[in-house]
Write a protein that holds these residues in place. Structure first.
Motif, PDB file in Angstrom:
ATOM      1  N   GLU A  65      13.955  20.391  -5.597  1.00  0.00           N
ATOM      2  CA  GLU A  65      15.119  20.062  -6.473  1.00  0.00           C
ATOM      3  C   GLU A  65      16.468  20.554  -5.567  1.00  0.00           C
ATOM      4  OE1 GLU A  65      13.677  18.385  -9.523  1.00  0.00           O
ATOM      5  OE2 GLU A  65      15.834  19.012  -9.661  1.00  0.00           O
TER       6      GLU A  65
ATOM      7  N   THR B  69      16.189  16.520  -4.033  1.00  0.00           N
ATOM      8  CA  THR B  69      16.709  15.753  -5.303  1.00  0.00           C
ATOM      9  C   THR B  69      18.217  15.807  -5.369  1.00  0.00           C
ATOM     10  OG1 THR B  69      14.804  16.198  -6.471  1.00  0.00           O
ATOM     11  CG2 THR B  69      16.593  15.298  -7.670  1.00  0.00           C
TER      12      THR B  69
ATOM     13  N   ILE C   9      20.421  21.492 -12.506  1.00  0.00           N
ATOM     14  CA  ILE C   9      18.842  21.844 -12.117  1.00  0.00           C
ATOM     15  C   ILE C   9      17.942  22.527 -12.838  1.00  0.00           C
ATOM     16  CG2 ILE C   9      17.343  22.608  -9.806  1.00  0.00           C
ATOM     17  CD1 ILE C   9      19.850  22.094  -7.909  1.00  0.00           C
TER      18      ILE C   9
END
Length: 975
Positions: A586, A590, A872
């Motif tokens: 993440e 991401t 997140i």
């Protein structure tokens, strides 16, 4: 939900908010008019008090303040109350009338928490004028500074002064440093008085050659106020290790000078009392060597400092007042027969003594004396002197008071002719050595030595300033009034006046935190996700003390409680920590586009003329991409690495040959070997030259020290990193140190090479090194310095650290070593490993991967920064928060790795896990935009080096010991 986002520290403050209000009202009610106020003084600032008002030339600044606040004044220095007397009347009250309760010594609070230390082992560090103090002072006054004791050593002092005269005579016309001459003279007079031996000659040689440096260091430390001196609550912590330095200087440096002498005295035959020196007396009295060390330190430090300062000031005044010089010379030459002055002659030199008194009036060696301490509260001149307050006496201001002295700034020795003023501490208008219980006991010896030295210099020499230079000096004068009209205050206002400005500001600002909390409760809507969970932070410092050592280990432990995504508060900074592959994905993939900022120290934002934006580590988002593109295309691309294969192979073989030349006769430091190999591989890649050889010689012999220091500085958090509001102040000169190392130390290594490149003919592209490319791209030398520093620091640090761990794990796991050796011996022909051979060594590569799993070179990677706020895993990541990824914890996660603490390279055999940043279970070099661009070069170099060591040598640990840091290994050439 909104209330849950408030930290424990903030709740703690909210609960305690009413207490200051109660405190202020309690003070207003209980401060009755029967209790006299503190002496007047300037309002103190919150926390620091009046520190910044007196930080330079305190005696002058205090003299200025006394014009406004009167002869008795109070200050607040940190948490300390200081009472300052600035007139003879105040001096009499402080040093005579109330001497009994004001004769404590203000010893640093740190010493209270470090028994046994120097506490009560000499006069300066005796906290009370108690029985122990009186016993030691009586020894000083009866055995060292009494008339009889001084007379017994008169001949010795005369001989030492004549030795100085002979030395000066031998130089006849050369310029000499009067401070250094007097220092040696005083040291040897004290050395013979205390130890019956000379310690130093005038060329700086002798048993006490280090004495001058040691004394200067101890004076510097003693005169530097520590945090604990200002805030006694910090007395348990010696942040700057100042008192460790003091202990080391006293017990090791100074004690080492006379240790043998003391041992001989303690083991030798009894000496007659006529030949006894002071250490003989101390030994007879049962003093230990440690106690004697502290007594000696005090006497040498105080004696040399006061006498050299006074002699220097005397010279300055005589040079500036030639008529006074003429009169003094006439008196000396008239009264002294021959060229030797005896102490018995000094009574016949009243004008010279008047010159010394006038020097001491204008230039007392301790302008504020040594601070006293109030052992009990008392009342002086209508004011309260609180218990434990410091007592300062401004003898500098008293001696320049125009109500006492005519023309106080003029050097007029005649004012003392026929006057009864002396140094004995009875005349409160003239106190160069203090007065009362804490008066300097050595004033008689000091004045005799000074007069004897001055008379001898005047008698034997004509004095001149080199090149007829004049001393330039500013003599400042401030009138100190004897009284101050007290304002007429009502009882209520009088009580209120005792509250400081800092406390009033706190009282005014009290409502603001309440408004802040209510604002947070109202504005934090339930739609906004909270921060990730984490430990409750302490007020101000946050979670600093929970992670101050081995942060990656402590954070790994916290993650078990708070989860894979965690938030911390470090000072004023929010830090988000990922501790699992999912969190790493993440953060680094991401949301890489908003979390790839670099957390550059705020200090660099305010010093943009430094290394800010000049390399990847110190770059913000604007300059990062163009520079990284140059790195990846011109330095670390497959083509660029292939073009330098032979360089890497040659440098590794140079290391092998160097080790072979030792052939087991010497243990080898792996870290140092790999540093030289890495630095020369980089040196040839970047500059086409070696920087240092394995013996530490070459164009860059200091490169190792410079690289290590800049790495240490880069890893040391600054106050501004934790509290950005302080970013305008570089308290530790952090930026200056970094810039100096980069531009002066490292930059000087390749300065000539860069100049030749800029001035030389074009080089074919096949031979271009990286600095040629940077010059072609228009980079300045300053930018190139910053880039080369980054590459050398990151490259050498990564490769040396990984190689050391690699070798350590192989030595600890002999079965793995056997397998790796068999593979290398089977796959490599001859004794030279080529980079093309590395693809045939899967076991060795698996060993490297396993080393990197257990020992990543940057356990938390380099911190990223959130360019924008984002969400997140259901949590808010605030803008500008720091982002840490604990790759150390991920590499030891039992949910990912079987037996995660064991060294098992087999786990990587047949595995597709690699260093490229795509596998979030294994991220030794990071991932995403901020991934280390040099991982390919680093892994090739390390594998090439270790394979070559395995191929050519048998390895042993010295004496079959367990591996220690730094790792020492014995290499024997394999038959």
């Amino acid at each position: 939900m909104s209330l849950g986002t408030i930290t424990l520290g903030e709740i703690f403050i909210l609960i305690l908010l009413p207490l200051p209000l109660l405190y202020f009202f309690f003070r207003l009610i209980t401060n009755s008019s029967k209790r006299p106020p503190l002496p007047p003084g300037p309002y103190p600032w919150p926390i620091v008090g009046n520190l910044f008002q007196i930080r330079n030339n305190a005696h002058i600044r205090l003299s200025e303040m006394a014009q406004l606040y009167g002869p008795l004044m109070s200050l607040r220095l940190g948490q300390r109350t200081v009472i300052v007397g600035s007139t003879s009347a105040a001096a009499q009250e402080l040093l005579k009338t109330h001497d009994q309760v004001l004769s404590g010594r203000n010893v640093s609070p740190f010493l209270h928490h470090k028994e046994p230390t120097v506490m009560n082992k000499n006069l300066v560090f005796s906290i009370e004028a108690d029985e122990g103090y009186r016993h030691l002072r009586n020894l000083y006054t009866s055995k060292l500074f009494s008339t009889r004791a001084l007379e017994s050593r008169a001949k010795m002092r005369e001989e030492k002064v004549m030795e100085m005269m002979k030395y000066i005579g031998s130089k006849n016309g050369e310029s000499l440093d009067i401070w250094d001459l007097m220092f040696v003279n005083v040291v040897n007079i004290l050395g013979n008085t205390l130890l019956s031996m000379d310690l130093l000659d005038f060329e700086g040689n002798g048993i006490g050659a280090c004495l001058k440096g040691s004394i200067r260091k101890i004076v510097a430390v003693a005169l530097t106020p520590q945090l604990a001196d200002l805030y006694p609550i910090l007395g348990r912590w010696d942040f700057e290790k100042c008192y460790k330095k003091v202990m080391y200087i006293i017990e090791e440096e100074l004690g080492g000078i006379w240790m043998d002498s003391l041992q001989r005295k303690q083991n030798g035959s009894n000496l007659s009392s006529d030949l006894q020196d002071f250490t003989d007396i101390l030994i007879q009295k049962g003093f230990t060597n440690q106690q004697i060390n502290y007594v000696m330190e005090e006497l040498f430090t105080a004696g040399t400092d006061s006498m050299t300062l006074t002699l220097g000031s005397f010279f300055v005044e005589l040079f500036e007042n030639q008529e006074v010089m003429r009169k003094a010379r006439d008196e000396v030459t008239k009264k002294i027969d021959g060229n030797v002055v005896h102490e018995s002659d000094l009574v016949h030199l009243p004008y010279l003594e008047a010159c010394l008194k006038e020097t001491l009036r204008l230039h007392p060696p301790a302008p504020l004396l040594l601070p006293h301490r109030a052992t009990e509260a008392c009342e002086i001149m209508g004011y309260t002197i609180p218990k434990d307050s410091q007592i300062w006496l401004n003898v500098w201001a008293i001696a320049r008071d125009p109500t006492i002295w005519d023309d106080p700034l003029e050097f007029k020795p005649e004012r003392f002719i026929g006057s009864n003023f002396n140094y004995k501490g009875k005349d409160f208008e003239f106190l160069p050595f203090g007065s009362g219980r804490r008066m300097c006991p050595g004033e008689s010896m000091a004045t005799k030595t000074l007069l004897l030295t001055l008379a001898s210099l005047i008698l034997n020499f004509d004095w001149f300033l080199p090149n007829t230079n004049a001393y330039q000096r500013s003599l400042q004068f401030f009138k100190v009034p004897h009284s101050l009209i007290k304002p007429k205050l009502t009882k209520w206002i009088m009580n209120l006046a005792m509250i400081t400005l800092g406390e009033i500001l706190i009282l005014i600002l009290l409502p603001l935190p309440l408004l802040y909390f209510f604002f947070r409760l109202i504005t934090n809507s339930p739609k906004r996700p909270p921060l990730p969970p984490g430990p409750f932070p302490w007020p101000i410092v946050g979670s600093l003390f929970q992670i101050k050592t081995n942060a990656h280990i402590r954070i790994s432990e916290m993650a078990r409680l708070h989860g894979p995504l965690m938030s911390l508060r470090l000072g004023h900074r929010t830090v988000i920590v990922g501790s699992s592959p999912a969190a790493a994905r993440e953060l680094l993939k991401t949301h890489d586009h908003v979390l790839s900022g670099r957390n550059v120290s705020p200090l660099l934002h305010h010093n943009k003329q430094t290394v800010y934006n000049m390399n990847l580590n110190f770059s913000s988002d604007d300059n990062y991409r163009p520079l990284r593109n140059i790195y990846t295309s011109k330095l670390f691309s497959t083509r660029a690495l292939e073009s330098r294969v032979k360089t890497r192979e040659d440098k590794v073989m140079e290391m092998v040959k160097y080790i072979g030349s030792k052939n087991g006769e010497e243990d080898v430091n792996i870290r140092d070997l790999m540093f030289v190999t890495a630095v020369n591989i980089l040196g040839n890649t970047l500059l086409s030259m070696d920087l240092v050889d394995f013996e530490g010689n070459g164009i860059g012999p200091g490169v190792k020290d410079s690289v290590r220091r800049i790495a240490t500085l880069a890893l040391t958090p600054q106050l501004a990193d934790l509290y950005p509001i302080l970013s305008r102040w570089d308290f530790g000169n952090w930026c200056k140190q970094i810039v100096y190392i980069i531009e002066e130390e490292l930059g000087s290594i390749w300065k000539d090479s860069l100049q030749r490149k800029r001035n030389g003919s074009n080089v074919s592209s096949d031979l271009q090194d990286f600095s040629d490319i940077l010059i072609e791209k228009g980079f300045t030398n300053q930018q190139i310095n910053a880039i080369l520093e980054e590459l050398l620091t990151a490259g050498t640090d990564t490769m040396t650290l990984i190689t050391e761990w690699f070798v350590t794990e192989l030595l600890k796991n002999q079965e793995v070593m056997r397998k790796a050796r068999n593979e290398v011996m089977e796959k490599i022909d001859g004794n030279v490993v080529k980079e093309t051979d590395l693809v045939h060594l899967p076991i060795l590569e698996a060993c490297l991967k396993e080393t990197l799993r257990l020992h990543p070179p940057a356990p938390l990677l380099l911190p990223h920064r959130a360019i924008e706020a984002c969400e997140i895993m259901g949590y808010t990541i605030p803008k500008d928060s720091q982002i840490w990824v604990n790759v150390w914890a991920i590499g030891r996660d039992p949910e990912i790795w079987d037996d995660p603490l064991d060294f098992k390279p087999e786990r990587f055999i047949g595995s597709k896990l690699n260093y490229k940043g795509k596998d979030f279970e294994f991220l030794p070099f990071g991932s995403g935009r901020r991934m280390c661009p040099g991982e390919a070069m680093a892994s090739k170099t390390i594998l090439l080096s270790v394979a070559s060591l395995i191929l050519n040598f048998d390895w042993f640990l010295p004496n079959m010991n367990a591996p220690k840091e730094p790792l020492q290994v014995t290499f024997k050439v394999r038959e």
